[in-house]
Motif scaffolding. Structure first.
Motif, PDB file in Angstrom:
ATOM      1  N   GLU A 114       0.829  -1.211   0.000  1.00  0.00           N
ATOM      2  CA  GLU A 114       0.000   0.000   0.000  1.00  0.00           C
ATOM      3  C   GLU A 114       0.861   1.258   0.000  1.00  0.00           C
ATOM      4  N   ASP A 271      -9.697  -4.498   0.126  1.00  0.00           N
ATOM      5  CA  ASP A 271     -10.277  -3.859   1.307  1.00  0.00           C
ATOM      6  C   ASP A 271     -11.680  -3.342   0.980  1.00  0.00           C
ATOM      7  N   ARG A 272     -12.381  -2.942   2.019  1.00  0.00           N
ATOM      8  CA  ARG A 272     -13.783  -2.571   1.861  1.00  0.00           C
ATOM      9  C   ARG A 272     -13.938  -1.368   0.925  1.00  0.00           C
ATOM     10  N   ARG A 273     -12.982  -0.445   1.037  1.00  0.00           N
ATOM     11  CA  ARG A 273     -13.063   0.746   0.192  1.00  0.00           C
ATOM     12  C   ARG A 273     -12.971   0.354  -1.282  1.00  0.00           C
ATOM     13  N   THR A 689     -17.920   4.804   0.749  1.00  0.00           N
ATOM     14  CA  THR A 689     -16.849   3.823   0.585  1.00  0.00           C
ATOM     15  C   THR A 689     -16.531   3.106   1.893  1.00  0.00           C
ATOM     16  N   SER A 690     -17.437   3.176   2.852  1.00  0.00           N
ATOM     17  CA  SER A 690     -17.250   2.386   4.066  1.00  0.00           C
ATOM     18  C   SER A 690     -18.619   1.980   4.577  1.00  0.00           C
ATOM     19  N   LEU A 691     -18.610   1.071   5.530  1.00  0.00           N
ATOM     20  CA  LEU A 691     -19.875   0.606   6.095  1.00  0.00           C
ATOM     21  C   LEU A 691     -20.440   1.599   7.114  1.00  0.00           C
TER      22      LEU A 691
ATOM     23  N   MET B   1      -5.982  -2.036   3.142  1.00  0.00           N
ATOM     24  CA  MET B   1      -6.415  -1.163   4.235  1.00  0.00           C
ATOM     25  C   MET B   1      -5.516  -1.396   5.440  1.00  0.00           C
ATOM     26  N   LYS B   2      -4.240  -1.054   5.263  1.00  0.00           N
ATOM     27  CA  LYS B   2      -3.274  -1.202   6.355  1.00  0.00           C
ATOM     28  C   LYS B   2      -2.735   0.194   6.668  1.00  0.00           C
ATOM     29  N   PHE B  43      -7.635   3.607   7.074  1.00  0.00           N
ATOM     30  CA  PHE B  43      -7.990   4.329   5.849  1.00  0.00           C
ATOM     31  C   PHE B  43      -6.873   5.287   5.435  1.00  0.00           C
ATOM     32  N   ARG B  44      -5.859   5.397   6.267  1.00  0.00           N
ATOM     33  CA  ARG B  44      -4.737   6.331   6.078  1.00  0.00           C
ATOM     34  C   ARG B  44      -5.205   7.791   6.078  1.00  0.00           C
ATOM     35  N   ARG B 190     -29.648   3.710  11.257  1.00  0.00           N
ATOM     36  CA  ARG B 190     -29.839   2.392  11.861  1.00  0.00           C
ATOM     37  C   ARG B 190     -29.473   2.516  13.328  1.00  0.00           C
TER      38      ARG B 190
END
Lengths: 779, 285
Positions: A114, A271-273, A689-691, B1-2, B43-44, B190
């Motif tokens: 990354e 990843d999720r994004r 872009t996220s939950l 996602m690190k 997410f940096r 929610r």
């Protein structure tokens, strides 16, 4: 004793529940890690790509310029209106959607990969992004792809002969302008792949979180330029697919190429994004529909102008035709539609590619037909259930105006059963009482058909270059009497292994846990089409039944010789070959051992190995959903109070599994109806872009379901089972949204969009309250 | 996602922690529950060079006091500590009512009271509680401890009066004893999501007339807001729906509401009125 029809606990569950499942990330040990540098912009020309300076041993970065010999993903649809668009593995020359992979970084750890990927600077001359069908279809709009100057990749058109006359005779014509916002299948496990190169054989093994391993192997071999036999694709435990994991994605092409290029093992865990940005989207549709009704409430003709935003590319292998053409072909749903005019376009834009998502177009078309029935009933002064009675298909087989043939179903009976179960008059009394207290309850009905288990004829009719549909099964009994069933389907959470074991158990007379189903490995299973489109129980189940019948025949032949009786006298039951009326019985393991080790006695080929093949025309399951909601008119919030499903999926092999499919499907349908929406801003940045931003319902938003079953036997399924994988998602949005509309009837609010978020509902109430002086004053 | 690379320090005493953050300065970040910071790092969006993990620092968690005298909360106290009221009385009951709206059960096991305030999310329930009730925040640095009123602490979205060399160590909530009624209403997409709007109130009502009032709103602007003017309006008014509607309207007129994908300005302003009316009605019930 029979195993079919029993709610046997799933054989898959103990390992999954105890954390012993192996998902793709569990296969990444020892791999180099891969991260993609993705386009920050929706559209533009790539002027240059600046790569980071990397110290020796610090990893590597590759771009499209490095991918020598790698082709593009270009699925084929043999229709004159189809515009084939090629998708490169890494963007070359231009980017066409935000998140498109442009470069790939390889390093020792995911974090280091990354680090490298974020240092790749992509110099892009931006273009104004085309994000919506309105922008794409506007006069003089820029072409997203030169191959499709009008920005339409596929278009269906049909007008039946008597259409104009039928419309002219109508007592009332109801218009609907409905919208489904863009949604994601949101599998719990994102995409991911681990590709390893075997220096001994030169083969590559790709372990990937996918639904169609054989198809993926074909597509990868074609695009990468290698023999299929040099590639093995394994789908390990997969944490949900819902259609999103059906397609050949560029990332997998890059992984296989990297494994060969670097002669090593590489891993990419999305990843999720990335999953939100660049996997696949769906449901971005606008339907403009007019229904012409007689004074008695009979639908005379349907006029449909359907648009689907299919994004930047066409998904392989099913193509971007999947949403627009299914919408076009199956719009009539469970209703008799004598005359039809339809136009359906798949519009390309600078957004993430559309791909199948559980239900494909049918959540929207069911929403459409069910709103149409409600509005027509209101206009004609009919009861909303009564108007459906007058229009549901009741004689079979039924041929729709688009040529779809419906086998035996119970559309009317399922609705009547659901209505009776709910006790509508009691609800209406509660609703009236609640309104006097300022509380707004609503009841919504949704009747629908679910086309399942269809084989090659249906896909061939669509003109698909690759025609999926059949399934093959190889069955073998080992000398200890255990059964191995190798299937081309690729279950990933559906419980298919258990259901197939139940089928085999009944044919062969063994207990299900002696049946091991092997799936998801191209080296270990016959070529098949994986698991999608509510097909596996019907098609793989049918093929399994044939294979098991053949194995049973052989076991009986061996037993007959061993017990010196006629073959016809032998039955297989509870682990024995028996001769009823005598005390003769031989344990099945003894037959298996004899088949392998005493084969000279029987004059038969040694062992017990059989196969089955099934390629059916398809069968419709059907259901009626009824939902009760309470709408908080001050906030726009919706609470689901009750949800009833009357489902007809033919014979239930394992009722508990069927109920699980319905429950999961309804949960996703509730998400589609009320919560989930992918949002691009006007510059083409995806905001969800996220939950925390994209909101699938949780256990707290999904009610307990009341599920009832009916059983219509269709000659189109040899197991008598119908598919049931998508129905929950297809039917639930219409039931929920009709209930919301019913709750808000005093305000005259129209529900024309899903998801119906609190903001939209509240603003609609306020707008109507301002316009409509008869509305309650407290709003 | 690190996350991007970072150094990790784990002090065991407050003095050690203060020394570390003083030395590191801007490049450091304190890790408490990590329920906002760690996702932001993944997410940096946050890229601290050094994480100073205070979970091993003794003496930073715990609750003392009672509703009548006020409650003192150690900054490292987990949200879940309020799942049942720690004491009797209106203040403790209010905290137990509010805590169920903070995210989800697993998050409440790790997230901390002081971490929420230091992070200063505009939709944080604890920020709303402290701003509305007029909490005093105790902030430590190498040079000693200073006290800051909640009103002065929150400066904007994710922005507070904390300096890089400081740690929030304790929060004092003033008393809310017998005679007070409390109300809290939150609306989110929610259960557990960030509030699109929420209101918290405490009223002391005698003979149907409001004698004292606290009212604050969260999730509607760049920080939790205590509505002093509306409080002043409420005092002396009859505790009924008309008063509450008038108070809600005052608040709606005075706040420049924020917008996001779940709630545009119109809708959020409208919701703001609803949550205020509902919270006030609950407090008066």
């Amino acid at each position: 004793m029979t195993w079919i029809g029993r709610s046997l606990p799933r054989l898959e569950d103990p390992s999954l529940l105890k954390g012993h499942g192996t998902y793709v990330a569990d296969h990444a040990d020892g791999a180099l890690h891969v991260a993609f540098a993705r386009s920050p912009l929706a559209a533009g020309e790539i002027l240059g790509i600046e790569l980071p300076e990397i110290a020796p041993g610090g990893g590597q970065v590759f771009t499209a310029a490095d991918l020598h010999g790698v082709g593009v993903i270009r699925p084929v649809l043999n229709r004159p209106d189809y515009r084939a668009v090629g998708q490169p593995a890494l963007a070359a020359g231009r980017v066409v959607f935000p998140g498109q992979a442009v470069a790939v970084a390889v390093a020792r750890t995911a974090a280091e990969a990354e680090d490298l990927a974020e240092q790749v600077f992509i110099d892009i001359e931006p273009q104004d992004p085309i994000l919506t069908f309105d922008a794409a279809l506007a006069e003089g709009a820029r072409a997203v792809h030169p191959e499709a100057p009008e920005n339409v990749l596929v278009e269906g058109n049909l007008k039946t002969k008597g259409f104009d006359e039928a419309v002219a005779q109508a007592a009332v014509v109801i218009e609907l302008d409905l919208r489904s916002r863009r949604q994601s299948a949101v599998p719990m496990e994102t995409r991911g792949g681990v590709a390893s190169y075997d220096r001994a054989t030169g083969r590559v093994t790709l372990v990937a979180s996918v639904q169609m391993p054989h198809m993926l192997r074909t597509g990868l071999a074609d695009v990468v330029g290698m023999a299929e036999s040099d590639l093995r694709v394994i789908a390990p435990d997969v944490g949900g697919g819902f259609g999103q994991k059906m397609s050949l994605f560029p990332e997998y092409v890059v992984l296989v190429w990297l494994a060969r290029k670097l002669r090593t093992k590489v891993a990419w865990i999305e990843d999720r994004r990335e999953n939100f940005l660049a996997s696949a989207h769906s449901r971005d549709q606008a339907f403009f529909v007019r229904g012409a009704f007689s004074a008695e409430g009979r639908l005379l003709a349907l006029d449909a102008n359907l648009k689907s935003n299919v994004g930047a590319f066409s998904c392989y292998p099913v193509t971007c035709g999947v949403e627009p053409l299914m919408a076009f072909g199956e719009l009539p749903g469970p209703y008799v539609v004598p005359e039809y005019r339809g136009r359906s376009r798949g519009v390309t834009t600078n957004t993430c590619m559309m791909a199948p998502y559980r239900g494909v177009a049918r959540p929207m078309l069911t929403f459409t037909m069910e709103r149409l029935m409600e509005k027509a009933a209101k206009a004609l002064g009919l009861d909303a259930v009564e108007i459906r009675r007058r229009n549901l298909i009741t004689s079979f087989p039924h041929r729709s105006p688009t040529g779809v043939v419906y086998d035996e179903g119970s559309y009317l009976q399922a609705m009547e059963a659901a209505v009776a179960h709910v006790d509508v008059p009691a609800f209406r009394a509660r609703q009236a009482r609640a309104r006097t207290e300022g509380r707004y309850l609503g009841l919504g009905v949704s009747v629908f058909s679910e086309r399942t288990g269809y084989g090659t004829p249906v896909y061939a009719q669509r003109g698909m270059g690759i025609v999926p549909g059949y399934e093959s099964v190889d069955l073998a009994m080992d000398p200890s009497g255990n059964v191995e069933v190798r299937i081309g389907s690729s279950p990933h959470g559906q419980g298919l292994k258990t259901a197939l074991a139940q089928l085999v158990a009944d044919e062969i007379g063994v207990v299900p846990d002696r049946v091991r189903v092997i799936a998801g490995d191209t080296d270990a299973t016959p070529y098949g089409w994986g698991t999608f489109a509510s097909r596996s129980m019907v098609i793989a189940g049918g093929a399994t039944k044939f294979a098991a019948e053949a194995a049973a025949d052989k076991l009986k032949a061996i037993a007959a010789k061993m017990m010196e009786v006629e073959v016809g006298a032998v039955v297989l039951d509870e682990g024995y070959a028996r001769v009823p009326g005598t005390n003769k019985a031989t344990p099945i393991p003894d037959l298996a051992r004899a088949a392998h080790h005493q084969s000279q006695r029987f004059g038969l080929e040694a062992g017990i190995r059989t196969s089955g093949f099934y390629d059916p025309g398809g069968t419709f399951s059907n259901a009626c959903h009824i939902c009760e909601v309470e709408v908080d008119i001050e906030t726009g919030g919706v609470k689901i109070l009750r949800f009833v499903v009357v489902e007809d999926a033919g014979v239930l092999i394992n009722p508990m599994i069927v109920d699980g499919q319905i429950a999961g499907g309804v949960a996703q349908g509730i998400g589609n109806a009320l919560y989930e929406e992918l949002i691009y801003d006007e510059d083409g940045n995806l905001l969800t872009t996220s939950l925390a931003d994209y909101l699938p319902p949780t256990a707290l938003e999904v009610p307990d379901l009341e599920i009832l079953h009916m059983e219509t036997i269709s000659p189109e399924s040899v197991t008598k089972a119908k598919g049931v994988g998508e129905g929950g998602t297809i039917g639930a949005p219409a039931a929920v949204l009709n209930a919301v509309a019913d709750a808000l009837a005093p305000f005259g609010v129209e529900i024309d969009e899903m998801p119906a978020t609190p903001q939209k509902i509240r603003l609609a109430i306020r707008n109507m309250a301002i316009r409509n002086t008869r509305a309650p004053a407290d709003v | 996602m690190k996350p991007a690379a970072f150094a990790y320090l784990a002090p065991t005493t407050l003095a050690e922690a203060l020394e570390m953050i003083d030395r590191i300065g801007d490049d450091g970040k304190i890790l408490a529950g990590g329920q906002s910071l760690v996702p932001a790092m993944n997410f940096r969006l946050a890229r601290p060079g050094t994480l100073v993990d205070i979970n091993g620092v003794a003496g930073l968690s715990g609750i003392s006091g009672d509703s009548a005298r006020g409650i003192s909360i150690g900054a490292l106290t987990r949200h879940a500590a309020f799942h049942t009221p720690p004491f009797s009385g209106p203040l403790a009951d209010l905290l137990a009512k509010v805590v169920r709206n903070i995210a989800h059960y697993p998050i409440r096991q790790r997230g901390t009271f002081g971490g929420s305030l230091s992070h200063a999310d505009p939709a944080s329930e604890w920020c709303l509680v402290t701003a509305t009730l007029g909490a005093t925040l105790h902030i430590a640095s190498l040079t000693g401890t200073r006290e800051v009123a909640a009103a002065d602490f929150f400066r904007g979205t994710f922005t507070t009066a904390l300096q890089p060399s400081e740690i929030l160590v304790r929060i004092d909530l003033p008393p809310l004893g017998a005679g007070w009624g409390t109300g809290f209403y939150e609306f989110s997409r929610r259960k557990g999501d960030f509030a699109l709007a929420m209101a918290l109130t405490a009223l002391r009502i005698e003979g149907g007339t409001i004698r004292e009032a606290r009212l604050g709103v969260g999730g509607v602007a760049d920080r939790a807001l205590r509505l002093a003017k509306t409080e002043a309006f409420l005092v002396g008014q009859p505790a009924h729906a008309e008063t509450f509607a008038a108070a809600a309207a005052m608040a709606q007129d005075s706040i420049d509401v924020s917008e996001d994908i779940h709630a545009g300005a119109d809708y959020r302003r409208d919701l703001l009125g609803t949550v205020i009316r509902r919270a006030l009605a609950e407090a008066a019930a």
